[in-house]
Design a protein around this motif. Structure first.
Motif, PDB file in Angstrom:
ATOM      1  N   GLN A 139      42.198  21.426  69.882  1.00 50.72           N
ATOM      2  CA  GLN A 139      43.387  20.584  69.820  1.00 50.72           C
ATOM      3  C   GLN A 139      44.062  20.690  68.457  1.00 50.72           C
ATOM      4  N   GLU A 140      43.267  20.749  67.389  1.00 51.69           N
ATOM      5  CA  GLU A 140      43.837  20.901  66.046  1.00 51.69           C
ATOM      6  C   GLU A 140      44.590  22.224  65.936  1.00 51.69           C
ATOM      7  N   LEU A 141      44.033  23.290  66.504  1.00 51.58           N
ATOM      8  CA  LEU A 141      44.704  24.583  66.470  1.00 51.58           C
ATOM      9  C   LEU A 141      46.004  24.535  67.271  1.00 51.58           C
ATOM     10  N   ALA A 142      45.954  23.889  68.437  1.00 50.65           N
ATOM     11  CA  ALA A 142      47.167  23.759  69.252  1.00 50.65           C
ATOM     12  C   ALA A 142      48.218  22.926  68.534  1.00 50.65           C
ATOM     13  N   ASP A 143      47.794  21.867  67.843  1.00 49.42           N
ATOM     14  CA  ASP A 143      48.739  21.027  67.115  1.00 49.42           C
ATOM     15  C   ASP A 143      49.427  21.816  66.006  1.00 49.42           C
ATOM     16  N   LEU A 189      50.867  34.942  80.430  1.00 46.85           N
ATOM     17  CA  LEU A 189      49.399  34.968  80.455  1.00 46.85           C
ATOM     18  C   LEU A 189      48.791  36.065  79.573  1.00 46.85           C
ATOM     19  N   PRO A 190      49.321  37.312  79.600  1.00 44.28           N
ATOM     20  CA  PRO A 190      48.713  38.343  78.744  1.00 44.28           C
ATOM     21  C   PRO A 190      48.807  38.031  77.259  1.00 44.28           C
ATOM     22  N   LEU A 191      49.801  37.237  76.848  1.00 47.83           N
ATOM     23  CA  LEU A 191      49.960  36.923  75.429  1.00 47.83           C
ATOM     24  C   LEU A 191      48.781  36.117  74.891  1.00 47.83           C
ATOM     25  N   VAL A 192      48.183  35.302  75.748  1.00 49.03           N
ATOM     26  CA  VAL A 192      47.106  34.431  75.282  1.00 49.03           C
ATOM     27  C   VAL A 192      45.732  34.961  75.677  1.00 49.03           C
ATOM     28  N   ALA A 193      45.672  36.123  76.345  1.00 52.69           N
ATOM     29  CA  ALA A 193      44.388  36.668  76.781  1.00 52.69           C
ATOM     30  C   ALA A 193      43.417  36.919  75.621  1.00 52.69           C
ATOM     31  N   SER A 197      43.216  31.476  80.295  1.00 53.29           N
ATOM     32  CA  SER A 197      44.565  31.672  79.764  1.00 53.29           C
ATOM     33  C   SER A 197      45.527  30.644  80.344  1.00 53.29           C
ATOM     34  N   ALA A 198      45.376  30.348  81.639  1.00 53.55           N
ATOM     35  CA  ALA A 198      46.227  29.335  82.260  1.00 53.55           C
ATOM     36  C   ALA A 198      46.008  27.973  81.620  1.00 53.55           C
ATOM     37  N   GLN A 199      44.771  27.658  81.284  1.00 54.02           N
ATOM     38  CA  GLN A 199      44.477  26.386  80.622  1.00 54.02           C
ATOM     39  C   GLN A 199      45.143  26.327  79.252  1.00 54.02           C
ATOM     40  N   LEU A 200      45.114  27.434  78.512  1.00 53.31           N
ATOM     41  CA  LEU A 200      45.751  27.468  77.194  1.00 53.31           C
ATOM     42  C   LEU A 200      47.258  27.270  77.311  1.00 53.31           C
ATOM     43  N   LEU A 201      47.862  27.908  78.298  1.00 54.78           N
ATOM     44  CA  LEU A 201      49.301  27.726  78.494  1.00 54.78           C
ATOM     45  C   LEU A 201      49.623  26.277  78.842  1.00 54.78           C
ATOM     46  N   PHE A 202      48.738  25.640  79.595  1.00 51.26           N
ATOM     47  CA  PHE A 202      48.987  24.245  79.943  1.00 51.26           C
ATOM     48  C   PHE A 202      48.928  23.353  78.708  1.00 51.26           C
ATOM     49  N   THR A 203      48.034  23.651  77.755  1.00 52.81           N
ATOM     50  CA  THR A 203      47.985  22.847  76.531  1.00 52.81           C
ATOM     51  C   THR A 203      49.299  22.962  75.762  1.00 52.81           C
ATOM     52  N   ARG A 204      49.921  24.137  75.808  1.00 52.54           N
ATOM     53  CA  ARG A 204      51.238  24.308  75.189  1.00 52.54           C
ATOM     54  C   ARG A 204      52.288  23.544  75.991  1.00 52.54           C
ATOM     55  N   TRP A 205      52.187  23.626  77.281  1.00 49.77           N
ATOM     56  CA  TRP A 205      53.146  22.998  78.169  1.00 49.77           C
ATOM     57  C   TRP A 205      53.138  21.482  78.038  1.00 49.77           C
TER      58      TRP A 205
END
Length: 227
Positions: free
Chosen positions: A44-48, A117-121, A148-156
């Motif tokens: 979460q800190e990295l996403a923030d 999706l490939p960007l966050v793989a 990767s889908a989970q990571l995109l959702f954290t951005r979303w």
């Protein structure tokens, strides 16, 4: 502020974003719970850092600092309070540090989820490998498309594409099965995230909370799906 208080503040900050965890944390083995919350708080800190609005330079500087910090964890040195919990665990921290540039790419996502999706793989791969070290014994590692889908959702969750919310939701769910792989803490969190995604409002702003009984039942099934 004491080191212990600083650590507790980071852990509580993550719990406040995921109050559902309180209901289902019992599905995670007790020895893994503190490590799991510290690990998810780190993500979460990295996403923030990636989600800082405006001038990207402060965000890039923060991510660069995290890269140095994670490489120090590989040498069993830490400065951040979360390192007191995570750094002693043998995991490929340097690999995660090398994958952090993917977070910068996530600031400007393509309009189509399949193109994003490939960007966050590479980051998903690093996270899967770190989790294999943090939580050994899982029968299978998280598949990269679902992680990767989970990571995109954290951005979303932070910057939703409002006009395309239904389309993105369906695209992410297509890569994110109800029964995911990986260690039990990942399967539990992924289930909580997927429930939020399923119940996402049409405008992409927030989601309808799951009923507690459904939440607990669905998460129990995910937790029981592997070792």
């Amino acid at each position: 502020m004491s080191e212990s208080t600083a650590l507790d503040n980071f852990l509580e900050k993550w719990r406040s974003r995921w109050p559902e965890w309180q209901l289902v944390q019992g599905f995670v083995p007790e020895p893994q719970r503190r490590i799991a919350v510290a690990w998810f708080a780190l993500l979460q800190e990295l996403a923030d850092a990636m989600n800082i609005a405006g001038d990207p330079l402060p965000a890039d500087a923060k991510l660069a600092w995290w890269g140095e910090e994670l490489r120090d964890w590989a040498r069993h040195r830490s400065r951040h309070p979360l390192g007191r919990v995570l750094e002693p665990v043998q995991a490929p921290w340097a690999l995660l540090a090398d994958a952090l540039p993917a977070l910068s790419l996530m600031r400007g996502l393509p309009q189509e989820a399949d193109a994003a999706l490939p960007l966050v793989a590479p980051l998903a791969n690093a996270i899967a490998q770190v989790e294999a070290g943090l939580f050994p014994g899982a029968r299978r590692r998280s598949a990269l498309p679902e992680l990767s889908a989970q990571l995109l959702f954290t951005r979303w969750m932070e910057v939703p594409p409002h006009a395309d919310a239904p389309r993105w939701r369906e695209a992410l769910l297509a890569h994110w099965p109800a029964r995911v792989g990986g260690p039990r803490p990942r399967r539990v969190l992924a289930t909580l995230m997927r429930l939020r995604l399923q119940h996402l409002h049409a405008d992409g702003q927030g989601s309808t909370p799951s009923k507690p009984l459904k939440l607990v039942w669905t998460t129990w099934r995910a937790a029981a799906g592997g070792s």
